[in-house]
Scaffold this active site. Structure first.
Site, mmCIF file in Angstrom:
data_model
loop_
_atom_site.group_PDB
_atom_site.id
_atom_site.type_symbol
_atom_site.label_atom_id
_atom_site.label_comp_id
_atom_site.label_asym_id
_atom_site.label_seq_id
_atom_site.Cartn_x
_atom_site.Cartn_y
_atom_site.Cartn_z
ATOM 1 N N PRO A 184 0.786 -1.230 0.000
ATOM 2 C CA PRO A 184 0.000 0.000 0.000
ATOM 3 C C PRO A 184 0.825 1.291 0.000
ATOM 4 C CG PRO A 184 -0.129 -1.118 2.123
ATOM 5 C CD PRO A 184 0.510 -2.065 1.159
ATOM 6 N N ASN A 185 0.330 2.224 -0.779
ATOM 7 C CA ASN A 185 0.856 3.592 -0.886
ATOM 8 C C ASN A 185 2.146 3.711 -1.689
ATOM 9 O OD1 ASN A 185 -1.220 4.938 0.665
ATOM 10 N ND2 ASN A 185 -0.383 3.857 2.424
ATOM 11 N N ARG A 212 4.922 12.519 -2.446
ATOM 12 C CA ARG A 212 5.123 13.054 -1.089
ATOM 13 C C ARG A 212 6.330 12.383 -0.447
ATOM 14 N NH1 ARG A 212 -0.710 14.617 0.430
ATOM 15 N NH2 ARG A 212 -0.078 16.666 1.139
ATOM 16 N N TYR A 269 11.510 8.603 0.805
ATOM 17 C CA TYR A 269 11.355 7.588 -0.247
ATOM 18 C C TYR A 269 11.948 7.993 -1.601
ATOM 19 C CZ TYR A 269 8.097 5.759 3.206
ATOM 20 O OH TYR A 269 7.549 5.289 4.366
ATOM 21 N N ASN A 327 7.962 -5.921 -1.103
ATOM 22 C CA ASN A 327 7.944 -4.760 -0.216
ATOM 23 C C ASN A 327 6.483 -4.621 0.194
ATOM 24 O OD1 ASN A 327 7.933 -2.358 1.121
ATOM 25 N ND2 ASN A 327 9.018 -1.198 -0.472
ATOM 26 N N ALA A 357 3.360 -0.894 4.600
ATOM 27 C CA ALA A 357 2.867 -0.877 5.993
ATOM 28 C C ALA A 357 2.420 -2.258 6.463
ATOM 29 C CB ALA A 357 1.724 0.121 6.124
ATOM 30 N N HIS A 385 4.496 -4.595 8.837
ATOM 31 C CA HIS A 385 4.513 -4.470 10.296
ATOM 32 C C HIS A 385 3.243 -4.995 10.962
ATOM 33 C CE1 HIS A 385 7.740 -1.910 8.980
ATOM 34 N NE2 HIS A 385 6.896 -1.065 8.405
ATOM 35 N N ASP A 418 1.588 -15.715 6.491
ATOM 36 C CA ASP A 418 1.045 -17.072 6.297
ATOM 37 C C ASP A 418 1.011 -17.458 4.819
ATOM 38 O OD1 ASP A 418 0.720 -17.439 9.001
ATOM 39 O OD2 ASP A 418 -1.440 -17.092 9.013
ATOM 40 N N GLU A 472 12.824 -9.772 1.155
ATOM 41 C CA GLU A 472 12.062 -8.601 1.614
ATOM 42 C C GLU A 472 12.872 -7.336 1.310
ATOM 43 O OE1 GLU A 472 11.410 -8.796 5.826
ATOM 44 O OE2 GLU A 472 10.470 -6.805 5.922
ATOM 45 N N HIS A 507 12.863 -2.938 1.423
ATOM 46 C CA HIS A 507 12.277 -1.648 1.813
ATOM 47 C C HIS A 507 13.142 -0.534 1.255
ATOM 48 C CE1 HIS A 507 9.419 -3.555 4.422
ATOM 49 N NE2 HIS A 507 10.402 -4.338 4.842
ATOM 50 N N SER A 529 13.312 2.543 2.447
ATOM 51 C CA SER A 529 13.924 3.248 3.578
ATOM 52 C C SER A 529 14.527 2.238 4.553
ATOM 53 C CB SER A 529 12.861 4.092 4.291
ATOM 54 O OG SER A 529 11.878 3.236 4.872
ATOM 55 N N ARG A 556 13.907 4.264 11.854
ATOM 56 C CA ARG A 556 12.751 5.163 11.842
ATOM 57 C C ARG A 556 11.910 4.946 13.098
ATOM 58 N NH1 ARG A 556 9.790 4.681 6.273
ATOM 59 N NH2 ARG A 556 8.706 6.473 7.164
ATOM 60 N N ARG A 602 8.175 0.388 13.112
ATOM 61 C CA ARG A 602 8.639 -0.127 11.805
ATOM 62 C C ARG A 602 9.750 -1.174 11.975
ATOM 63 N NH1 ARG A 602 6.060 3.325 8.063
ATOM 64 N NH2 ARG A 602 5.717 5.364 8.983
HETATM 65 O O1 CA2 Z 1 10.667 1.835 3.122
HETATM 66 C C1 CA2 Z 1 9.786 1.138 2.599
HETATM 67 O O2 CA2 Z 1 9.884 0.674 1.467
HETATM 68 C C2 CA2 Z 1 8.487 0.897 3.361
HETATM 69 O O3 CA2 Z 1 8.064 -0.427 3.105
HETATM 70 C C3 CA2 Z 1 7.488 1.908 2.810
HETATM 71 C C4 CA2 Z 1 6.150 1.912 3.535
HETATM 72 C C5 CA2 Z 1 6.342 1.984 5.052
HETATM 73 O O4 CA2 Z 1 5.089 1.829 5.704
HETATM 74 C C6 CA2 Z 1 7.308 0.932 5.561
HETATM 75 O O5 CA2 Z 1 7.474 1.112 6.951
HETATM 76 C C7 CA2 Z 1 8.651 1.050 4.863
HETATM 77 C C8 CA2 Z 1 5.295 3.087 3.105
HETATM 78 C C9 CA2 Z 1 5.149 3.269 1.632
HETATM 79 C C10 CA2 Z 1 4.445 4.556 1.425
HETATM 80 O O6 CA2 Z 1 5.093 5.268 0.414
HETATM 81 C C11 CA2 Z 1 4.804 6.585 0.306
HETATM 82 C C12 CA2 Z 1 5.277 7.190 -0.820
HETATM 83 C C13 CA2 Z 1 5.041 8.524 -1.007
HETATM 84 C C14 CA2 Z 1 4.342 9.249 -0.072
HETATM 85 C C15 CA2 Z 1 3.888 8.640 1.052
HETATM 86 C C16 CA2 Z 1 4.112 7.290 1.247
#
Ligand code: CA2
Length: 145
Positions: free
Chosen positions: A11-12, A19, A24, A75, A78, A81, A88, A99, A101, A103, A108, A112
């Site tokens: 997601p996201n 943003r 990121y 990846n 969210a 976590h 599963d 896996e 990520h 970041s 952080r 996370r």
């Molecule tokens: O660092 C990563 O790749 C994460 O998997 C990214 C997730 C975060 O919840 C993990 O803790 C680490 C979030 C992805 C959201 O990406 C965004 C991109 C632009 C603006 C806002 C969020």
């Protein structure tokens, strides 16, 4: 026949570049997909890249990887976590999994630092941006070829 790898993004991640560039990066999600596809092509890997904002959809995509793909790069964003369901599904399918990520999840927020995906994945690459996906593909190629 070339190695088949499924790259799954949670997601996201489709919001990349829009943003939070400090965390990121400023490149878009489509730039990430292109980067992964170019790297896979150069390594002669057959890659599929998919993204979903829905936990169940990610579970279904993992299930459908069975007997189709040789390995998974994930990846879970969210859901990393929070999702026992994704853990599963990875266990049920049993494919070699890395896996990734963008970041450094260990540098952080406290929440996370915990990853359900890490309980199954044989390798975790974080904090390297797009390069993490290339390293994951290279690792799997080295292991499975
Ligand atoms: O660092 C990563 O790749 C994460 O998997 C990214 C997730 C975060 O919840 C993990 O803790 C680490 C979030 C992805 C959201 O990406 C965004 C991109 C632009 C603006 C806002 C969020």
């Amino acid at each position: 026949m070339s190695l088949k790898i499924l790259v799954l993004n949670g997601p996201n991640l489709n919001m990349l570049g829009i943003r939070e560039p400090a965390i990121y990066g400023s490149n878009s999600y489509s730039a990430l997909v292109e980067y992964i596809k170019n790297h896979a092509k150069a390594s002669e890997i057959d890659v599929t890249v998919a993204q979903s904002n829905h936990e169940g959809e990610l579970v279904t995509m993992i299930q459908q990887a069975l007997n189709v793909y040789d390995a998974i790069v994930i990846n879970a964003a969210a859901y990393t976590h929070t999702s026992v369901a994704i853990l599963d599904a990875l266990k049920a399918v049993g494919l070699p999994t890395v896996e990734v990520h963008l970041s450094d999840i260990n540098a952080r927020d406290e929440f996370r630092k915990w990853s359900y995906v890490s309980l199954y994945a044989e390798k975790v690459i974080c904090g390297k941006g797009f390069l993490g996906y290339a390293e994951a593909i290279d690792y799997l190629k080295e292991k499975l070829n």
